[in-house]
Design an enzyme around this catalytic site. Sequence first.
Site, PDB file in Angstrom:
ATOM      1  N   SER A 183       4.563   1.341   6.763  1.00 12.26           N
ATOM      2  CA  SER A 183       3.321   0.641   7.093  1.00 12.26           C
ATOM      3  C   SER A 183       3.648  -0.654   7.823  1.00 12.26           C
ATOM      4  O   SER A 183       4.719  -1.238   7.619  1.00 12.26           O
ATOM      5  CB  SER A 183       2.539   0.314   5.812  1.00 12.26           C
ATOM      6  OG  SER A 183       1.499  -0.606   6.061  1.00 12.26           O
ATOM      7  N   TYR A 209       3.476  -3.591  -2.696  1.00 16.07           N
ATOM      8  CA  TYR A 209       3.265  -2.560  -1.683  1.00 16.07           C
ATOM      9  C   TYR A 209       4.090  -2.869  -0.432  1.00 16.07           C
ATOM     10  O   TYR A 209       4.778  -1.991   0.098  1.00 16.07           O
ATOM     11  CB  TYR A 209       1.784  -2.469  -1.315  1.00 16.07           C
ATOM     12  CG  TYR A 209       1.502  -1.461  -0.225  1.00 16.07           C
ATOM     13  CD1 TYR A 209       1.549  -0.098  -0.485  1.00 16.07           C
ATOM     14  CD2 TYR A 209       1.211  -1.883   1.077  1.00 16.07           C
ATOM     15  CE1 TYR A 209       1.303   0.834   0.524  1.00 16.07           C
ATOM     16  CE2 TYR A 209       0.964  -0.955   2.087  1.00 16.07           C
ATOM     17  CZ  TYR A 209       1.009   0.397   1.798  1.00 16.07           C
ATOM     18  OH  TYR A 209       0.780   1.313   2.802  1.00 16.07           O
TER      19      TYR A 209
END
Length: 332
Positions: A183, A209
Amino acid sequence: MDPEVEESSWFLPMVVLAAVLFIVLFLVRKFFKGGQFTERVSAKGLVVVVTGANCGIGYETVKELNLKKADVYMLCRNEDKANEAKRRMVRQGCDATRLHFIECDLTDFESVCRAAKELLESVDTIDILINNAGIMFQSKHELTKDGHEKTWQSNHLGPFLLTELLLPAIKKSSYARIVNVSSLMHTRSGKINIATVDDKKSFGMMKSYSQSKLANVMHARALTKELRKDGAEHVSANSVHPGGVDTELTRNTILVLPGIKQISAPFRWFFLKTSRDGAQTSLYVALSKKLGGISGKYFADCKLAKENPLALDDQACQDLYNYSLEVTGLAK
């Protein structure tokens, strides 16, 4: 003034304005959809493994690969959801005989080992592995049964273990591509402290994350060097950013709250990628004929992208790789 002349004097400018507005909105929407994989390739005869395959980006990745004639193994936690996904794919033109379910929970090392064992008993060679599954924005610190922070294990340690276990079959392929779905959020991560990564004090919804996504990029880089040392130069390992995608990963955000989900729907459709759009870079890195021999790189919108400078620290990448081997029980 003649009424007809008066009407035409404002009608034509309105038509032009509407046309210009439509074109602008079209171009803006195209921008948010991101790069598209348009190369005409066939995946006939290829054996592909995709994690998190029953929804979102994983679903679209599996569907497109199957439509391109690949034999796809869907690694999912829930068999009922996987079977429902298969039925939907078949209704969309997929071949059910080339869609296979294997249960795999990345937050459970035993489950990952069972899935790898089942896979290796089913196929001799794996051509493509796409580590797609992951979780996002966990609101509270939680440890898995293996003793690791849940986001960290789901997004990095679980995929790392699966990749290592499947490497013997991947190395047998002349195609041999590994894709880690990372990401852009990885660029917001600071240095990963492997000594405290599982600690409650180190946990943060965004932090955990982001660092797990940084680990995906570092894993691909470190694995590339390991493969080169082993003489397996034909195997490539790269990472990708799918883009801002409207998927089930938002289930831990306010976007799923009653009312907000409905109100935000048109805005999410316009400003976020669809799951199909989000799958494009994974498909590009997995299938493009232009990427033969390219490994250890990071891609976004179907092209090379700039990674977090921390991912270019070869010693840090190697340290993460060695740590991952140790905690997954693979260290020799």
